[in-house]
Enzyme design. Structure first.
Site, PDB file in Angstrom:
ATOM      1  N   MET A 132       0.970  -1.061  -0.027  1.00 50.96           N
ATOM      2  CA  MET A 132       0.215  -0.086  -0.101  1.00 50.96           C
ATOM      3  C   MET A 132       0.818   1.212   0.097  1.00 50.96           C
ATOM      4  O   MET A 132       0.457   2.290   0.320  1.00 50.96           O
ATOM      5  CB  MET A 132      -0.878  -0.002   1.325  1.00 50.96           C
ATOM      6  CG  MET A 132      -1.829  -1.433   1.197  1.00 50.96           C
ATOM      7  SD  MET A 132      -3.567  -1.108   1.700  1.00 50.96           S
ATOM      8  CE  MET A 132      -2.910  -0.655   3.673  1.00 50.96           C
ATOM      9  N   ALA A 162       4.152   3.966   0.932  1.00 52.63           N
ATOM     10  CA  ALA A 162       4.984   4.450   2.098  1.00 52.63           C
ATOM     11  C   ALA A 162       6.137   3.439   2.522  1.00 52.63           C
ATOM     12  O   ALA A 162       5.976   3.010   3.434  1.00 52.63           O
ATOM     13  CB  ALA A 162       4.047   4.550   3.245  1.00 52.63           C
ATOM     14  N   HIS A 192       9.537  -3.503   3.207  1.00 56.31           N
ATOM     15  CA  HIS A 192       8.918  -3.706   1.800  1.00 56.31           C
ATOM     16  C   HIS A 192      10.418  -3.932   1.015  1.00 56.31           C
ATOM     17  O   HIS A 192      10.213  -5.109   0.163  1.00 56.31           O
ATOM     18  CB  HIS A 192       8.453  -2.356   1.280  1.00 56.31           C
ATOM     19  CG  HIS A 192       6.891  -2.090   2.108  1.00 56.31           C
ATOM     20  ND1 HIS A 192       7.123  -1.049   2.762  1.00 56.31           N
ATOM     21  CD2 HIS A 192       5.783  -2.794   2.085  1.00 56.31           C
ATOM     22  CE1 HIS A 192       5.626  -0.865   3.117  1.00 56.31           C
ATOM     23  NE2 HIS A 192       5.148  -2.026   2.655  1.00 56.31           N
ATOM     24  N   GLY A 243       5.117 -10.114   4.022  1.00 58.06           N
ATOM     25  CA  GLY A 243       5.724  -9.937   5.424  1.00 58.06           C
ATOM     26  C   GLY A 243       5.156 -10.635   6.417  1.00 58.06           C
ATOM     27  O   GLY A 243       3.876 -10.759   6.436  1.00 58.06           O
ATOM     28  N   MET A 284       8.883  -2.777  11.652  1.00 61.12           N
ATOM     29  CA  MET A 284       8.810  -1.862  10.658  1.00 61.12           C
ATOM     30  C   MET A 284       7.211  -1.681  10.003  1.00 61.12           C
ATOM     31  O   MET A 284       6.913  -2.718   9.565  1.00 61.12           O
ATOM     32  CB  MET A 284       9.732  -1.927   9.353  1.00 61.12           C
ATOM     33  CG  MET A 284      11.094  -1.672  10.013  1.00 61.12           C
ATOM     34  SD  MET A 284      12.329  -1.650   8.590  1.00 61.12           S
ATOM     35  CE  MET A 284      13.747  -1.288   9.385  1.00 61.12           C
TER      36      MET A 284
HETATM   37  O1  PAF Z   1      -0.331  -5.799   3.503  1.00 64.16           O
HETATM   38  C1  PAF Z   1      -0.650  -4.865   2.924  1.00 64.16           C
HETATM   39  O2  PAF Z   1       0.038  -3.873   2.732  1.00 64.16           O
HETATM   40  C2  PAF Z   1      -1.895  -4.744   2.142  1.00 64.16           C
HETATM   41  O3  PAF Z   1      -2.788  -5.530   3.174  1.00 64.16           O
HETATM   42  C3  PAF Z   1      -1.925  -5.655   1.031  1.00 64.16           C
HETATM   43  C4  PAF Z   1      -1.591  -6.958   0.713  1.00 64.16           C
HETATM   44  C5  PAF Z   1      -1.047  -5.141  -0.130  1.00 64.16           C
HETATM   45  C6  PAF Z   1      -3.437  -5.685   0.214  1.00 64.16           C
HETATM   46  O4  PAF Z   1      -3.785  -4.179  -0.033  1.00 64.16           O
END
Ligand code: PAF
Length: 283
Positions: A30, A32, A37, A150, A187
């Site tokens: 999502m 940021a 990530h 994660g 994080m």
């Molecule tokens: O973990 C996330 O950032 C969200 O839940 C995901 C898997 C991208 C779905 O919107």
């Protein structure tokens, strides 16, 4: 770096890239983006020819409108961070809501066999229907061989594995270790909303989980539950929403310890209106 906002265009590009020894990794996010990530993208790059990173704040998984409004959106910075890993082997899909959902922004209802009724499911109504809907839709658009998630969202990871099983999509799901700050704090994109005082005190969450792991062999689940509540009672910065020790596969709360099963401890804490979650394997 290639950045696509349209599902038709990214699908067409991926189709032209596919050849016999090609493999496609996928990291749904999502945005940021932070080092957590990036560790998922690195894992994906190590195992695949090309990696798609989606950046999409999915409205249907938010039960709280202000959480959706305040969710950090930093696409330009996200792209710059991804470029530090690879400008050619990473591509970004940052769609609009209508590009993924079409005319109606609604979630499909899933039966995840009870996984959805535990923990996050009790406190965030409809959250996992929203997650299941968007991840399924993204899988249909991107058609990855392998997708990386994660373990911080361990319940989400189990639910996505279940969704793939139910829908019979041919994608392998890989869970990756939780990325932590030097003080142990997990994080998360939401951490950027914390004050310096909250960040300084944030080690309490992981330290509590480490103590739980220590106590798990010798103390009863009831005692541990009370001990955790006591760590947060009247805390000036953090309010405990839930703490639960669950069986790792079913996520059902522990009744009596069974040596043949594996368990995890899960915690959700509020710092003002910022919700923080973490978990740890206990055995
Ligand atoms: O973990 C996330 O950032 C969200 O839940 C995901 C898997 C991208 C779905 O919107």
């Amino acid at each position: 770096m290639r950045v696509y906002t349209s599902n038709a265009e990214i699908s067409a590009f991926i189709a032209t890239e596919k050849h016999a020894s090609f493999s496609l990794g996928f990291v749904p996010t999502m945005g940021a983006l932070h080092a957590g990530h990036l560790s998922l993208v690195k894992a994906a790059l190590a195992e695949n020819t090309l990696v798609v990173v989606s950046v999409f704040v999915n409205p249907t998984q938010f039960d709280n409108p202000s959480d959706l409004t305040n969710y950090p959106r930093t696409l330009t910075k996200d792209i710059q961070l991804l470029e530090t890993l690879s400008k050619t082997r990473v591509i970004v899909y940052a769609p609009t809501v209508s590009d993924v959902y079409g005319a109606e922004t609604i979630a499909t209802h899933f039966d995840f066999g009870g996984l959805e009724s535990q923990m996050e499911g009790k406190f965030r109504m409809g959250h996992f229907d929203g997650v299941g809907t968007i991840v399924k839709r993204l899988f249909e658009i991107v058609k990855p061989d392998t997708a990386y998630f994660g373990e911080k969202d361990f319940q989400q990871l189990q639910i996505i594995k279940k969704m793939v099983e139910i829908t019979q999509l041919t994608v392998t799901i890989v869970g990756c270790p939780i990325a932590r700050e030097p003080n142990g704090f997990a994080m998360s994109s939401r951490n950027s909303r914390l004050s310096s005082e909250e960040l300084e005190a944030s080690d309490l969450i992981y330290k509590t989980l480490l103590s739980v792991k220590d106590k798990f062999n010798s103390e009863s689940p009831e005692y541990i539950q009370q001990w955790v509540s006591a760590q947060f009672s009247n805390h000036p910065l953090f309010e405990l929403e839930y703490f639960q020790i669950s069986e790792s596969k079913t996520l059902e709360p522990i009744q009596q310890k069974n040596q043949t099963k594996t368990y995890r401890a899960f915690i959700a804490v509020f710092a003002r209106d910022v919700r923080l979650i973490d978990n740890i394997a206990l055995n």
